[in-house]
Design a protein around this motif. Structure first.
Motif, PDB file in Angstrom:
ATOM      1  N   PHE A 118       0.849  -1.194   0.000  1.00  0.00           N
ATOM      2  CA  PHE A 118       0.000   0.000   0.000  1.00  0.00           C
ATOM      3  C   PHE A 118       0.886   1.246   0.000  1.00  0.00           C
ATOM      4  O   PHE A 118       1.608   1.507   0.953  1.00  0.00           O
ATOM      5  CB  PHE A 118      -0.877  -0.032   1.253  1.00  0.00           C
ATOM      6  N   LEU A 119       0.830   2.019  -1.084  1.00  0.00           N
ATOM      7  CA  LEU A 119       1.772   3.124  -1.261  1.00  0.00           C
ATOM      8  C   LEU A 119       1.151   4.512  -1.128  1.00  0.00           C
ATOM      9  O   LEU A 119       1.809   5.500  -1.458  1.00  0.00           O
ATOM     10  CB  LEU A 119       2.460   2.996  -2.629  1.00  0.00           C
ATOM     11  N   THR A 120      -0.067   4.610  -0.678  1.00  0.00           N
ATOM     12  CA  THR A 120      -0.699   5.929  -0.506  1.00  0.00           C
ATOM     13  C   THR A 120      -0.403   6.417   0.910  1.00  0.00           C
ATOM     14  O   THR A 120      -1.148   6.125   1.849  1.00  0.00           O
ATOM     15  CB  THR A 120      -2.204   5.857  -0.784  1.00  0.00           C
ATOM     16  N   PHE A 160      -7.748  -4.323   1.507  1.00  0.00           N
ATOM     17  CA  PHE A 160      -8.575  -3.472   0.642  1.00  0.00           C
ATOM     18  C   PHE A 160      -8.090  -3.444  -0.810  1.00  0.00           C
ATOM     19  O   PHE A 160      -8.913  -3.486  -1.732  1.00  0.00           O
ATOM     20  CB  PHE A 160      -8.713  -2.068   1.232  1.00  0.00           C
ATOM     21  N   PRO A 161      -6.774  -3.387  -1.076  1.00  0.00           N
ATOM     22  CA  PRO A 161      -6.352  -3.496  -2.481  1.00  0.00           C
ATOM     23  C   PRO A 161      -6.777  -4.814  -3.125  1.00  0.00           C
ATOM     24  O   PRO A 161      -7.111  -4.856  -4.320  1.00  0.00           O
ATOM     25  CB  PRO A 161      -4.826  -3.386  -2.390  1.00  0.00           C
ATOM     26  N   ALA A 180      -4.864   1.680  -3.936  1.00  0.00           N
ATOM     27  CA  ALA A 180      -4.640   1.982  -2.521  1.00  0.00           C
ATOM     28  C   ALA A 180      -5.281   3.311  -2.147  1.00  0.00           C
ATOM     29  O   ALA A 180      -4.655   4.365  -2.243  1.00  0.00           O
ATOM     30  CB  ALA A 180      -3.144   2.011  -2.222  1.00  0.00           C
ATOM     31  N   HIS A 181      -6.538   3.255  -1.769  1.00  0.00           N
ATOM     32  CA  HIS A 181      -7.255   4.447  -1.313  1.00  0.00           C
ATOM     33  C   HIS A 181      -8.406   3.957  -0.441  1.00  0.00           C
ATOM     34  O   HIS A 181      -9.173   3.095  -0.863  1.00  0.00           O
ATOM     35  CB  HIS A 181      -7.783   5.253  -2.502  1.00  0.00           C
ATOM     36  N   PHE A 182      -8.508   4.502   0.773  1.00  0.00           N
ATOM     37  CA  PHE A 182      -9.461   3.952   1.722  1.00  0.00           C
ATOM     38  C   PHE A 182     -10.906   4.426   1.492  1.00  0.00           C
ATOM     39  O   PHE A 182     -11.587   4.903   2.395  1.00  0.00           O
ATOM     40  CB  PHE A 182      -9.003   4.235   3.153  1.00  0.00           C
ATOM     41  N   GLY A 183     -11.326   4.292   0.231  1.00  0.00           N
ATOM     42  CA  GLY A 183     -12.734   4.453  -0.118  1.00  0.00           C
ATOM     43  C   GLY A 183     -13.199   3.216  -0.862  1.00  0.00           C
ATOM     44  O   GLY A 183     -14.216   3.233  -1.550  1.00  0.00           O
ATOM     45  N   THR A 184     -12.429   2.119  -0.708  1.00  0.00           N
ATOM     46  CA  THR A 184     -12.627   0.916  -1.519  1.00  0.00           C
ATOM     47  C   THR A 184     -14.032   0.348  -1.395  1.00  0.00           C
ATOM     48  O   THR A 184     -14.623  -0.092  -2.389  1.00  0.00           O
ATOM     49  CB  THR A 184     -11.586  -0.158  -1.133  1.00  0.00           C
TER      50      THR A 184
END
Length: 424
Positions: A118-120, A160-161, A180-184
């Motif tokens: 996760f790179l965000t 999540f990814p 990688a964004h926590f709106g998955t």
């Protein structure tokens, strides 16, 4: 010595810069490349923070006019704002959870089938911050808090990814990059709605804009114009007297509104520039780490990575999600007549980033109809989920802002309620 370490860990920009430096050293880059990559990573994080500050300031004026004009007092979900408040209290816990959570993510990717790194960085920070706040509210402290928080963060960064990847495969046509964004949760929900409603619907990218409207393909111009319309509507609703006496310092309320709209767009532009700078440096650095530690790892990147695949869906998704936020707010007002609930105002930042991404995901499974209705459903989802999240945040739950994107709410609701049950 311990204080110096904690000071370093409590500054996310330096922490992420150190991680980039380690990755570059593992690749045996020369001193010049290591120095350049480290500084540019830190610079990108600081640029991101500067853009967020501009956006938050512009949104503050929009929120004030919205509340004054429509007589609605409520909570504006905004990750940057709630994290800024939380870090004053939970800064050390957040930094430690972030650092060890990133390590946990790498170990999970190394020893399980969840091969996503996760790179965000800023979303890693936000999730670490929320986890820290909820664990403190649940009575945890010390080493136990950091250990539990880090392991949980590491799993969240890997899971999540993996959930997003089937749709990402449709969007990008390969498995070379993850998401990688926590709106998955919202994006996968949008893709699900798209599949339900989009049979036979053409892609948003088959829409032919008249040549005279080709400027709308420029994201900054489109945001400026769209936000200009919204700012002017709320300015008219609350009246020139309020705007000119309370907000603009005497400047004409229409001119003030347009300047605020373009300022907002400028803030978004700066955020994206910061994100691009971070990604350009930390992705290669993390590849260096993963090649040594996690063979076959898939780099998972921030939500703008999908925007080029469906630019029309980006704008459709933003507007549709914002509409969903307004509908959700009205429903909460109606519910509030019977039971006491916080009124979640439609935050433009989450509805832009999350709505735009939901539009791309919905378009991948259901074309134009999928982009519209998927993003609309996502807009309603991120309006109602924060209502359930706020009671789990302890003192932060009484702030006039909260976490916006769906995964924060999902993780927070599950973690907060688990701690309540476990405590009893």
């Amino acid at each position: 010595m311990l204080k110096i370490i904690l000071d370093i860990l409590s500054v996310p920009a330096i922490l992420v810069g150190l991680i980039a430096m380690i990755g570059l050293l593992l690749q045996k880059k020369n001193a010049s490349d290591v120095l350049k990559g480290t500084i540019k990573t830190i610079l990108g994080f600081l640029i991101l923070g500067g853009g967020a500050g501009i956006v938050v300031a512009a949104l503050g004026n929009f929120g004030n006019m919205f509340e004054q004009g429509f007589g609605v007092a409520g909570v504006v979900p905004n990750n940057e704002a709630i994290v800024a408040l939380a870090l004053k209290t939970y800064g050390t816990q957040t930094a430690l959870i972030m650092a060890f959570g990133m390590l946990a993510n790498i170990l999970i990717a190394r020893f399980t089938k969840l091969k996503y790194i996760f790179l965000t960085g800023h979303h890693t920070l936000y999730m670490a911050c929320m986890i820290a706040a909820i664990l403190v509210a649940g009575g945890m402290k010390g080493i136990a808090l950091v250990a539990v928080g880090s392991i949980l963060l590491g799993f969240v960064m890997a899971i999540f990814p993996a959930i997003a990847q089937p749709t990402m495969r449709k969007i990008t046509g390969s498995d070379e990059v993850g998401f990688a964004h926590f709106g998955t949760l919202g994006y996968v929900f949008s893709a699900f709605i798209g599949k339900l409603v989009g049979k036979g619907s053409k892609s948003t990218e088959e829409m032919n804009f008249p040549k005279g409207l080709s400027f709308l393909r420029d994201t900054s111009v489109a945001i400026s114009l769209t936000m200009g319309v919204l700012y002017i509507i709320v300015a008219i609703a609350c009246g020139p007297t309020y705007v000119e006496s309370k907000l603009s310092g005497g400047q004409n309320f229409i001119i003030f509104s347009m300047i605020q709209a373009i300022t907002f767009a400028g803030g978004v532009y700066i955020i994206l520039a910061g994100v691009r700078l971070i990604l350009a440096e930390i992705v290669p650095a993390f590849i260096g780490i993963s090649e040594r530690m996690v063979p076959g790892a898939i780099p998972a990147l921030d939500c703008p990575v999908v925007y080029p695949y469906a630019p029309n869906a980006v704008l459709i998704g933003f507007l549709s999600s914002f509409l969903g936020g307004i509908v959700g707010m009205i429903l909460l007002i109606l519910i509030g007549r019977t039971i006491s609930v916080p009124i979640i105002l439609p935050g433009v930042v989450p509805h832009f980033f999350c709505g735009a991404t939901a539009g791309v995901f919905g378009n991948a499974t259901g074309g134009r109809r999928g982009a519209f209705w998927g993003a609309f459903a996502q807009g309603i989802l991120i309006t109602f989920l924060p209502v359930l999240l706020m009671p789990t945040l302890g003192n932060l739950g009484y702030a006039n802002t909260t976490f916006s994107d769906s995964d924060f709410s999902l993780v927070g609701i599950l973690l907060g309620n688990f701690l309540k049950i476990f405590a009893h």
